[in-house]
Design an enzyme around this catalytic site. Sequence first.
Site, mmCIF file in Angstrom:
data_model
loop_
_atom_site.group_PDB
_atom_site.id
_atom_site.type_symbol
_atom_site.label_atom_id
_atom_site.label_comp_id
_atom_site.label_asym_id
_atom_site.label_seq_id
_atom_site.Cartn_x
_atom_site.Cartn_y
_atom_site.Cartn_z
ATOM 1 N N LYS A 124 0.891 -1.088 -0.078
ATOM 2 C CA LYS A 124 0.207 0.108 0.021
ATOM 3 C C LYS A 124 0.850 1.228 0.045
ATOM 4 C CE LYS A 124 -4.315 0.662 -0.093
ATOM 5 N NZ LYS A 124 -5.498 -0.333 -0.539
ATOM 6 N N ASP A 164 -7.146 4.083 -4.586
ATOM 7 C CA ASP A 164 -7.571 4.027 -3.403
ATOM 8 C C ASP A 164 -8.251 5.174 -3.010
ATOM 9 O OD1 ASP A 164 -7.458 1.831 -0.825
ATOM 10 O OD2 ASP A 164 -7.325 3.857 0.051
HETATM 11 O O1 2IT Z 1 -8.037 -1.626 -1.166
HETATM 12 C C1 2IT Z 1 -7.703 -2.212 -2.272
HETATM 13 O O2 2IT Z 1 -8.038 -3.386 -2.501
HETATM 14 C C2 2IT Z 1 -7.612 -1.230 -3.488
HETATM 15 N N1 2IT Z 1 -7.413 -0.052 -2.856
HETATM 16 C C3 2IT Z 1 -7.306 -1.956 -4.819
HETATM 17 C C4 2IT Z 1 -5.814 -2.211 -4.817
HETATM 18 C C5 2IT Z 1 -5.402 -2.727 -6.401
HETATM 19 O O3 2IT Z 1 -4.343 -2.803 -6.501
HETATM 20 O O4 2IT Z 1 -6.262 -2.559 -7.105
#
Ligand code: 2IT
Length: 445
Positions: A124, A164
Amino acid sequence: MDINKIMADLEAKHPGEKEYLQAVKEVLMSVQNVYNEHPEFEHNKIVERMVEPDRIVTFRVTWLDDKGEVQNNIGYRVQFNNAIGPYKGGIRFHASVNLSILKFLGFEQTFKNALTTLPMGGAKGGSDFSPRGKSDREIMRFCQAFMLGLWKNLGPDRDVPAGDIGVGGREVGYMYGMYKRLVNEHNGTFTGKGLSFGGSRIRPEATGFGALYFVQSVLKEKSEDIAGKTVAISGFGNVAWGAALKATELGAKVVTISGPDGYIYDPAGLDAEKIDYMLELRASGNDIVAPYAEKFAGSEFFAGRKPWERKVDIALPCATQNEVNGEDAAMLVANGVQLVAEVSNMGCTPEAIDAFLEARITYAPGKAVNAGGVATSGLEMSQNAMHLQWSEAEVDEKLHTIMRDIHEQCVKYGRQADGYINYMKGANIAGFMKVADAMMGQGVC
Ligand code: 2IT
């Protein structure tokens, strides 16, 4: 496993990182019994290795605002675990972003990605940059400056970011554009890209659609159907939009949305025009929902309050972590809610989860319910690697299959002797076992 000792050690090492510690504790409590049946996990310190990110990158992001003034923010990427595949997870731009929040999100992402059955590790990233009230040019300059700090750590087989909170198609486009110039390769190292440059069909809808497919599976398990049910949704961003769209299409009545300013109660329910208007509200960049009530007669705005005070059959938190607390949960339970499915990551506090489990109300955690978003990101990576683009029907079919599979995994590990399905336990054990197995197979490293 001595959870108290592990938590005490972690707290001493990372004092005050409350969201991160909360996420770790929840998983450890769920997997404790299964873990203890596998002495080889303890012998290889699987948990101790799993709770620490592989790597954290932090960097200064300096950019020029529209007045020509120099602005500084902090950028982060938490590369949590790549036992199953390349680091994968979204980027969040919000004033509240800090290391604790990104570590909790990266930790959760690792298990969520494992549940999708696709080969993705967990990560993240983000910044304390607030997109609220920023011009399009400011957003672009910020995204470009953010990429200057991060690009060396990314790559299609290394780390693949996505959106996100505060990061949607526009921001992914700006980041990917700069990334592509820096590496001089069009290698797809971002998901949620525009359709004309490698994006996947259904990716914008995927988190919300996947959540509703999961809800359908939960209801089917109870021999029920979503048609005719009343639904409370929080948030009004991309995830809330996709959830409202699919819930409405399946015949449910969505009666709330919300923002940082309060919530909208619309007893007539959302329709196509109102759901489209959510996109307009979001695009305004003001981060408020109040204007909805001025536009649509019969709806009402409640300043500073949350939708959980409404009587509904299904609650779908779609905004942010810990948005449903113990008091909110008590109200939902008292009002006869049947199902709470987190579409946001860690949408419920531990007190709220306890209240639902105690009342034997079905509660499903974000890492299972919202996994359709990252799963479709995984499908975007596959399409990029094969240099082709699937049709809407193909992607939707795969998303359906994945969500059904995640539901099955939750049931397999979460069904109790008395028949109650503890989806939190099921999701945590299923995700954990897969990551643990991958780590065991790759030796101590
Ligand atoms: O919390 C999540 O799963 C997302 N923000 C998407 C992450 C992604 O790599 O598509």
